[in-house]
Design a protein around this motif. Sequence first.
Motif, mmCIF file in Angstrom:
data_model
loop_
_atom_site.group_PDB
_atom_site.id
_atom_site.type_symbol
_atom_site.label_atom_id
_atom_site.label_comp_id
_atom_site.label_asym_id
_atom_site.label_seq_id
_atom_site.Cartn_x
_atom_site.Cartn_y
_atom_site.Cartn_z
ATOM 1 N N ASP A 367 -40.443 40.282 -18.132
ATOM 2 C CA ASP A 367 -39.990 38.951 -17.704
ATOM 3 C C ASP A 367 -39.815 38.064 -18.941
ATOM 4 O OD1 ASP A 367 -40.450 36.962 -14.926
ATOM 5 O OD2 ASP A 367 -40.456 36.055 -16.938
ATOM 6 N N GLU A 410 -34.672 36.715 -14.225
ATOM 7 C CA GLU A 410 -34.872 37.187 -15.604
ATOM 8 C C GLU A 410 -35.984 38.216 -15.641
ATOM 9 O OE1 GLU A 410 -37.305 35.370 -14.266
ATOM 10 O OE2 GLU A 410 -38.108 34.667 -16.212
ATOM 11 N N GLU A 411 -36.111 38.960 -14.531
ATOM 12 C CA GLU A 411 -37.128 40.020 -14.446
ATOM 13 C C GLU A 411 -36.456 41.378 -14.401
ATOM 14 O OE1 GLU A 411 -39.616 39.189 -11.110
ATOM 15 O OE2 GLU A 411 -40.096 37.190 -11.860
HETATM 16 MG MG MG Z 1 -39.658 35.261 -13.610
#
Ligand code: MG
Length: 489
Positions: A367, A410-411
């Motif tokens: 992340d 955004e992982e």
């Molecule tokens: Mg995140």
Amino acid sequence: MWLTLGGLFLAGASIGAISLLLPHPSQFDDREIWSNIFVAGAASLACVVGSRRLPAWCGQLAAVGGTLVITRALYYSHDPSFYSFFYVWVGLFAFLFFGREWGILHMALVGISYAWVLIEVGQSAQVAHWVMTVATVAVGGIVIDVLVRRVQRGAIESESRARNLAAIGGVAHELARTTEADAARPAICEAAVEVAGASSAFLWEPEASGTAMVATASSGGGFSDAALPLVGHPSGVVRALVSAAPLFVVNAPDHPGIDQELVRRTGAASCLFQPVLRDGSPVAVLAIVWERRLDRLTDEVAQIVELLAAEAAIAIERAEFLSRLERVARTDDLTGLPNHRAWEEELPREVARAGREGNPLCVAILDLDRFKDYNDRHGHQAGDLLLKEIAASWQQSLRATDLLARYGGEEFALALPGCLAVEAENLLERMREATPHGETCSAGLAWWDGEESSQALFGRADTALYVAKARGRDRVVASAEPAPEGRAG
Ligand code: MG
Ligand code: GH3
Ligand code: MG
């Protein structure tokens, strides 16, 4: 048959009655001829009444009876030409309903009966009378025989055309019904075998590399390892593809232009290579193999195979469309990585495979740190670009068997089959350091304990990620669970 016979007896009786009611030669024995007319009338009635019950062989007897009635009428008319035309009816009827052999036998009986009448009545020019009458009966019989055969041939042809259309219809139905991209291909091969009366059929399509043709479906015979190079190799498949025209080979084992190894493996005596065209361009070849030699290709088979090739073109297009759709549905637009859906499908598979093969498996979640701030500072477009660059950069550190997916936002999720915990930690450290533009990321890592479910495994990686964030970010944290003995480092 019985109604026709009844009609003929009735017509005979009526014409006989008219002949007696009108002025007729004086030597006629009217009483005997009237008795004949009543017999014919009774026979007519019997035929109509018994039409549903009488067995077929009774028809033969009735025809013999007809010959005898006509012969008797001729005898009592003392004029062997007066009623002789009735014999033609016997000939026509016998050829029509009993076939050629029985027709000839009935004609022979007519010949014998008429010869007897001629001798008994003692008419002049007996031979000429006999020849003319019997020849007329014979000509009538031959005409009927030809017509019957023509009608039978027509019936057989339309039956086979109906069968072929049903096969094509079956393929079209299969094509319309199936949601499986590849189900229509074997159906096309099966239909080709059926309609062409062939031994086997194969659908050849260009390999992804574009250097060879591979068999993607077959019926009646199969090989999984055959590939035909597109250049420098004799092959009917390639010739049909390049020329975009069908190629029929009568004698396959002697033909220098086709692959003899495949001829041997399929036992082909004759074969047809039918190009599959899409918008006029060849995209595949349908190869049909006959183990018995076929001296020529009938127009009907050629046309029906062309129709099947058109179905194959639709099937291929549809299969490509569905697999494109499938690819799109499993791919993340922005990064080109497998998406959440693909990850959800793949992780349980990886866990099952690791269990089957007894291999280690590590799973991680990565992340980006403070990505919201990055967006705020540089704008969303720059954020998007960063995500793309990160995906490309991380992908470079991975093996072909590793799976990196965009889990969401955004992982990123990572599965590392066959990877020990220490190797996984090292790899994650390298990935963390490879994050572009000086940005940082945190990662949570878990190794499979050999028993837990894929959700439990992923849950542990997620917990480890929270720990990494809580400890100040920009770090890799491994799950607290101990690695199973002899597995992890
Ligand atoms: Mg995140
Ligand atoms: P943390 O270090 O705790 O992970 O902080 P963070 O800011 O990265 O995490 P947070 O969950 O607060 O915010 C994630 C941000 O990621 C919010 C969202 O705007 C951004 N984001 C998610 N998907 C996309 C995307 O596709 N493009 C861009 N540009 N930003 C995205
Ligand atoms: Mg974040």
